[in-house]
Write an enzyme that holds these catalytic residues in place. Structure first.
Site, PDB file in Angstrom:
ATOM      1  N   ASN A 192       0.845  -1.193   0.000  1.00 49.49           N
ATOM      2  CA  ASN A 192       0.000   0.000   0.000  1.00 49.49           C
ATOM      3  C   ASN A 192       0.884   1.247   0.000  1.00 49.49           C
ATOM      4  O   ASN A 192       2.078   1.190   0.312  1.00 49.49           O
ATOM      5  CB  ASN A 192      -0.914  -0.033   1.224  1.00 49.49           C
ATOM      6  CG  ASN A 192      -2.008   0.996   1.167  1.00 49.49           C
ATOM      7  OD1 ASN A 192      -2.494   1.325   0.095  1.00 49.49           O
ATOM      8  ND2 ASN A 192      -2.400   1.520   2.314  1.00 49.49           N
ATOM      9  N   ASN A 234       1.459   3.622   1.920  1.00 47.71           N
ATOM     10  CA  ASN A 234       2.153   4.062   3.134  1.00 47.71           C
ATOM     11  C   ASN A 234       3.155   3.042   3.666  1.00 47.71           C
ATOM     12  O   ASN A 234       3.765   3.263   4.701  1.00 47.71           O
ATOM     13  CB  ASN A 234       1.135   4.388   4.237  1.00 47.71           C
ATOM     14  CG  ASN A 234       0.323   3.167   4.669  1.00 47.71           C
ATOM     15  OD1 ASN A 234       0.429   2.095   4.089  1.00 47.71           O
ATOM     16  ND2 ASN A 234      -0.493   3.354   5.690  1.00 47.71           N
ATOM     17  N   LYS A 235       3.337   1.919   2.966  1.00 48.15           N
ATOM     18  CA  LYS A 235       4.197   0.853   3.476  1.00 48.15           C
ATOM     19  C   LYS A 235       5.676   1.143   3.185  1.00 48.15           C
ATOM     20  O   LYS A 235       6.031   2.117   2.549  1.00 48.15           O
ATOM     21  CB  LYS A 235       3.780  -0.486   2.885  1.00 48.15           C
ATOM     22  CG  LYS A 235       2.387  -0.952   3.333  1.00 48.15           C
ATOM     23  CD  LYS A 235       2.303  -1.106   4.838  1.00 48.15           C
ATOM     24  CE  LYS A 235       1.009  -1.750   5.315  1.00 48.15           C
ATOM     25  NZ  LYS A 235      -0.182  -0.953   5.051  1.00 48.15           N
ATOM     26  N   ILE A 236       6.534   0.248   3.655  1.00 54.35           N
ATOM     27  CA  ILE A 236       7.990   0.441   3.561  1.00 54.35           C
ATOM     28  C   ILE A 236       8.435   0.570   2.111  1.00 54.35           C
ATOM     29  O   ILE A 236       9.337   1.327   1.779  1.00 54.35           O
ATOM     30  CB  ILE A 236       8.726  -0.701   4.295  1.00 54.35           C
ATOM     31  CG1 ILE A 236      10.173  -0.317   4.588  1.00 54.35           C
ATOM     32  CG2 ILE A 236       8.636  -2.009   3.591  1.00 54.35           C
ATOM     33  CD1 ILE A 236      10.416   0.178   5.982  1.00 54.35           C
TER      34      ILE A 236
END
Length: 378
Positions: free
Chosen positions: A188, A190-192
């Site tokens: 997604n 906002n992930k790493i």
């Protein structure tokens, strides 16, 4: 107005457009193609030998397919960590199964081994032995894998490992995503790392991966016409999104280093503040990507300072922060379902805050964050 400082925003590495451009130049824009295959291979190479990865449209889709592959049926009970995002629990409901929520333990904030075993014993005594366990690596912190796997094996219950927030984290040198009977990842925004939207399923065998991909492409039988013998889903990742992922994999370790530096930045700020506890690795067996750095404010030591007060102070400076996940057993949609444990997750939610942790934060951003934090706790 100051520019917005986000909690965790996408951070491109540079080569994403190269892979996307190749997809356009070769007209591979459908949910298949060389980027999908390449992205899956990149992840397999990263998380370790013996992992088979299928790229999907989301982490939620991966959990849903994982439960399908584990044979979950309507009326079955599925254990789920309570302190998590709703995407961990929603797929249980998709299948008409019943969630059974478990409290956290204080060391990692993840599923409590003692409450887990209590739940298994009690549900089994009631004639409703759980059919699967969904355990989550919260904010990138590995759960107590040895204990959870031991309990699961003792009672013969498979583990679906929600590693949506933990790509690059490890426990005793083993990468997260590879502990469960089935694992899942999320990409997604906002992930790493991100594919703009997307996820992956991680399996132990090629046969299971092939079955997941089959179900993710509408369960289309091998026939010259469209024939379907099973219910399928439209869950495959597109070749364009996978191209973004290929570029992101090239900078994953760099992003992890930068996230861990942000954790160190906060550690130095709160080192002398007895009211604030920083969520950190319990011992050297744990290696967290520190996707989000989080704190808990002790109301008995904070002289009236609260999680919500700090959140609002940061918001006034246009800095995003966020309360910890509200436990699923407290959510209106899930509050009627069984819950085992105490008030660890509830207390964490009441007093905990996630702080800006992005790998693309600048020195100016850090200066602003530090100023707000120090001013609030004066």
């Amino acid at each position: 107005m100051n520019t917005k400082i986000w909690l965790s925003s996408p951070h491109m590495g540079g080569n994403e457009q190269k892979y996307v451009r190749e997809a356009f130049d070769t007209n591979w824009v459908a949910p298949l193609g060389p980027n999908v295959t390449g992205f899956e291979q990149d992840i397999e190479n990263y998380i370790g030998e013996g992992a088979f990865v299928g790229a999907l449209s989301s982490g939620t889709a991966a959990i849903h397919l994982g439960l399908v592959l584990l044979g979950i049926q309507p009326g079955d009970e599925v254990i789920c960590q309570s302190m998590t995002f709703s995407a961990s629990a929603n797929p249980i409901m998709y299948l008409g199964a019943t969630p059974v929520f478990i409290d956290s333990e204080k060391d990692t904030w993840n599923i409590c081994p003692a409450a887990l075993e209590e739940a298994i014993k009690d549900r089994t005594a009631k004639g409703k032995k759980p059919k699967a366990i969904i355990a989550v690596h919260l904010y990138g912190m590995p759960f107590k894998a040895d204990e959870i796997k031991k309990t699961a094996a003792k009672y013969g219950i498979p583990v679906l490992e929600d590693s949506a927030e933990a790509l690059g984290s490890s426990y005793k040198g083993q990468k997260c995503g590879t502990f469960g009977d089935i694992g899942i990842l999320s990409f997604n925004g906002n992930k790493i790392i991100t594919t703009s939207g997307g996820g992956a399923i991680v399996t132990k065998t090629k046969e299971t991966k092939d079955k997941a991909v089959f179900l993710a492409t509408q369960a289309r039988d091998n026939a010259p016409h469209y024939q379907h013998s099973e219910v399928g889903y439209n869950y495959r990742m597109s070749n364009i999104c996978a191209g973004i992922g290929r570029g992101q994999m090239e900078v994953l370790d760099a992003h992890i280093s930068l996230r861990r530096e942000m954790h160190g930045f906060y550690s130095s700020i709160f080192a002398s503040n007895p009211a604030v506890t920083l969520h950190k690795e319990p011992d050297p067996n744990y290696y967290s990507n520190y996707w989000l750095t989080s704190i808990v404010i002790d109301p008995e030591k904070s002289n009236g300072k609260t999680r919500e007060g700090l959140r609002l102070a940061m918001e006034r400076d246009n800095i995003e922060s966020r309360p910890l996940w509200k436990p699923m057993h407290l959510q209106p949609v899930f509050e009627k379902y069984p819950y085992y444990g105490g008030k660890v997750s509830e207390t964490l939610f009441e007093n905990g805050l996630c702080l800006p942790s992005g790998s693309n934060l600048t020195n100016d951003d850090r200066h602003r964050i530090k100023r707000v934090l120090e001013n609030y706790f004066l």
